[in-house]
Design an enzyme around this catalytic site. Structure first.
Site, mmCIF file in Angstrom:
data_model
loop_
_atom_site.group_PDB
_atom_site.id
_atom_site.type_symbol
_atom_site.label_atom_id
_atom_site.label_comp_id
_atom_site.label_asym_id
_atom_site.label_seq_id
_atom_site.Cartn_x
_atom_site.Cartn_y
_atom_site.Cartn_z
ATOM 1 C CB ALA A 104 -0.887 -0.010 1.235
ATOM 2 N N GLY B 44 0.435 -5.673 -0.017
ATOM 3 C CA GLY B 44 -0.441 -5.632 -1.182
ATOM 4 C C GLY B 44 0.280 -6.009 -2.467
ATOM 5 C CD GLU C 58 -2.923 -8.940 0.546
ATOM 6 O OE1 GLU C 58 -2.773 -7.699 0.591
ATOM 7 O OE2 GLU C 58 -3.767 -9.552 1.217
ATOM 8 C CD GLU D 204 -0.047 -6.983 4.806
ATOM 9 O OE1 GLU D 204 0.720 -7.918 5.148
ATOM 10 O OE2 GLU D 204 -0.225 -6.659 3.616
#
Ligand SMILES: NC(=O)c1ccc[n+]([C@@H]2O[C@H](COP(=O)([O-])OP(=O)(O)OC[C@H]3O[C@@H](n4cnc5c(N)ncnc54)[C@H](O)[C@@H]3O)[C@@H](O)[C@H]2O)c1
Length: 696
Positions: A62, A103, A106, A126
């Protein structure tokens, strides 16, 4: 690229994730990926799609600059990007170099294939900010690398090199050498293969799931006591085994939303951003040129001087250390060597490295040997006369442009600077004991300290892996000025009826590494006594409990004398409650006519922590600290304040400043102690009245 959102190479659409410095998946980049994937679907020349990071890495995840802004959740969200990529009719290959985190990982898991450089680092960090991967990571990673590996990665947050994952579905091919040509070659090979493989279609298998996850939950509960995220990570990964993929995703979402609202995650995110914010000084531009620091001198080889020197030796920077007498120098060097030897014994350092570090250290008795040093740090006795004499001497010998720093804890840095003809080069570098271990460095900005000196010291702090926080000049700077009010309050609690061990227990249950009385015994009660004696003269209108003076009058200085607020057995550090202390306190109460009352733990915590926050508010409004999070960083890294509470200022914010002020009014109305103590600092009163926070 003639308006095309990708570069066409060998029938592959190359989509570059380009958002420096870490290709964070901010809104603009997310939109660009979707547009490019859509365009590639429509382009008959495109047979495959390659996602690659600009520069040396895939993506750090992110974009933290968008946190807490509407952009973070604006469409296309990461979930949307992932859906678009995963449902592409043409194969999508992630080409992974450098970091592929959060992210970023992911997103790559939604691609049909992944190729990676052997040293690429893949991870889902995270948990370190109290969250779990919320874009499918907990459901896809176990399907790609196996349940156990995925669980370890998600619960620890630590990245794993691609090389170690080469036999899993996470890494379809390791590419030695240039990544993009390797990725394009791979894309050519798979361009026509159908059906497209999707990680979500793979099973997540754990034959003994119940026992396995129970064991994981127990292990995590034991180590992550104050943090809910690791346990929820286990639950989410367990769902990858027990639930169909879509249900698992929903469950992951639910847990993510619970965590993002938890005070622990708020505290961790606050500390994460606080650390970054602290390195920025509002009126010192980020591109301020810095001075070179390639050699250091330390004046004084006592407790602090030795520890300070070790920081630089550990970073490979040569240190010249100066003492007045040969014996003191020998003693200082022997202590440094002993410290390193104990690291060797614990397996933390090799014998070669020990010698390497010691070889960087040059002992001296002569100021002449300090002429070449770029940074000179004074750590001599805490007396203004001694410090002034040392700085006069440093002014004579230091080369022009050298930085002159003082490690004073209480003295006026401006006065020390005035002993030289170059006050612009003088700054405070307040290390905490043990200086080679404690993370905190208060950088004390004198009235005349030059901006490039500050910028340089902040850079040096990073090099020696400290958390540096800038403080203006005042008595005690940020940390000790606040701790004085905290300790004052702790003493009032004793007068009114609490026992030292009750106060300590309450504060330790709250999460402090050490309660105030154990801390005082460790630091030496004589230090506080000396400060109070000064205060009785300087601040006669302040009420102080004298109960600690009674203790000191009996020579109970703490661990070093075997007795303080507790007693200590020779060679041990356990604090043993001592009836003699109860007698001293009881006699004091009698003398003052105080009838002791029962005080509950909640009152102890509120009074001690709000004493910190109220003084913190004064420090903020005086501009001694630039921001509330700086104060919190001081407490998290230098005073054992519990990380899951985020620091005294965030704790007050989370309690609600309105409620903090209400509690203070209640304490003020109490006939015990010092009612003037509880007058809310003007800034606190103002923010509370406006319904605002310190950390807005
Ligand atoms: N001990 C702590 O917890 C702590 C924490 C932060 C800051 N400080 C500050 O660090 C400084 C040093 O404290 P310490 O605990 O290391 O003290 P210390 O007594 O252990 O060491 C001081 C050393 O300085 C030497 N010295 C004294 N005058 C000198 C001179 N003119 N030239 C060269 N050497 C000289 C002494 O011989 C001694 O070895 C003080 O200003 C203190 O306030 C101490």
């Amino acid at each position: 690229m003639s308006g095309q959102p990708y570069a066409l190479r060998d029938a592959a659409a190359v989509i570059t994730l380009d958002n420096p410095p870490v290709n964070g998946l901010g809104h603009a980049l997310r939109s660009a990926i979707v547009a490019a994937v859509d365009a590639a679907q429509a382009d008959p020349a495109v047979k495959a799609i390659v996602l690659v990071g600009a520069g040396k890495l895939f993506s750090g995840g992110a974009d933290i600059r968008e946190f807490n802004t509407p952009k973070a959740s604006a469409e296309p969200t990461l979930h949307t990007v992932i859906r678009v990529v995963e449902s592409s009719a043409k194969p999508v290959v992630a080409a992974i170099a450098g970091h592929c985190m959060g992210g970023g990982l992911e997103l790559s898991l939604a691609c049909h294939y992944r190729v990676a450089s052997p040293d690429a680092l893949l991870g889902l960090p995270e948990v370190k900010i109290g969250l779990l991967p919320g874009a499918g990571g907990t459901q896809r990673l176990p399907r790609a690398v196996g349940v156990e590996t995925a669980l370890n990665m998600i619960v620890s947050g630590n990245p794993v090199p691609a090389e170690q994952l080469r036999d899993t579905a996470l890494v379809d091919r390791i590419v030695e050498g240039d990544l993009l040509p390797g990725a394009l070659a791979f894309a050519r090979e798979v361009a026509d293969k159908r059906p497209l493989p999707r990680v979500r279609d793979r099973p997540a298998v754990e034959p003994n799931a119940e026992a396995f996850f129970q064991f994981a939950r127990n292990t995590v509960a034991a180590v992550a006591k104050n943090f809910p995220a690791p346990g929820k990570c286990v639950d989410a990964v367990a769902a990858s085994v027990s639930k169909p993929f879509e249900d698992g995703l929903k469950y992951e979402r639910e847990l993510f939303l619970q965590l993002i609202q938890s005070p622990e995650s708020r505290a961790l995110r606050h500390a994460f951003f606080g650390e970054r914010a602290a390195s920025k000084i509002p009126d010192v531009a980020a591109d301020t040129p810095t001075r070179k620091v390639e050699s250091v001198a330390v004046i004084g080889a006592g407790t602090m001087g030795g520890g300070i020197a070790m920081n630089f030796l550990n970073a490979g920077i040569p240190v010249t250390i100066l003492e007045m007498k040969q014996e003191a120098l020998d003693r200082g060097l022997a202590t440094i060597r002993r410290n390193y030897e104990s690291s060797v014994k614990r397996g933390k350092l090799t014998a070669d490295k020990l010698e390497e570090r010691m070889a960087l250290l040059k002992p001296t008795l002569s100021y002449d040997d300090l002429r070449a040093a770029d940074l000179l740090i004074e750590a001599v006795f805490e007396e203004m006369g001694v410090k002034e004499a040392v700085f006069r001497k440093l002014d004579e010998v230091a080369k022009p442009g050298a930085i002159l720093a003082t490690n004073t804890s209480t003295l006026d840095v401006n006065r020390i600077a005035a002993a030289t003809k170059r006050p612009q080069d003088v700054v405070g570098m307040h290390f905490f004991s043990p200086a080679n271990v404690m993370k905190l460095l208060e950088v004390v900005r004198g009235a005349k300290t030059a901006k490039d000196v500050l910028a340089t010291v902040m850079q040096v702090a990073k090099k020696i892996r400290k958390t540096a926080v800038v403080s203006g000049v005042c008595d005690g700077f940020i940390g000790n000025r606040m701790v004085e009010q905290y300790l004052r309050q702790a003493l009032f609690l004793l007068e009114e009826g609490a026992a030292p061990q009750q106060v300590d227990r309450a504060m330790e249950k709250f999460g402090m590494a050490m309660g105030p009385f154990r801390m005082s015994d460790l630091a030496g009660n004589d230090i506080g006594w000396a400060i109070r004696k000064r205060r009785y003269v300087e601040r006669p209108h302040f009420v102080y409990s004298r109960v600690a003076d009674r203790l000191c009058e009996q020579g109970r200085f703490g661990q070093k004398t075997g007795a303080g607020w507790y007693r200590y057995e020779a060679g041990r550090r356990d604090a043993i409650p001592d009836p003699k202390v109860d007698e001293i306190i009881a006699a004091y109460r009698k003398e003052k006519g105080i009838a002791p009352r029962r005080i509950d733990d909640a009152e102890i915590v509120e009074r001690c922590v709000y004493a910190l926050a109220n003084e913190g508010a004064r420090i903020l409004e005086e501009g001694i600290a630039a921001r509330a999070s700086d104060i919190d960083m001081v407490y998290l890294t230098g005073y054992g304040f519990p990380l899951h509470r985020g620091g005294p200022m965030l704790y007050a914010d989370m309690a609600g400043l309105y409620n903090v002020v209400r509690s203070m009014r209640r304490f003020e109305a109490d006939p015990h102690g010092d009612p003037s103590f509880w007058k809310p600092a003007p800034l606190l009163a103002k923010l509370a009245a406006e319904g605002r926070n310190f950390n807005d």
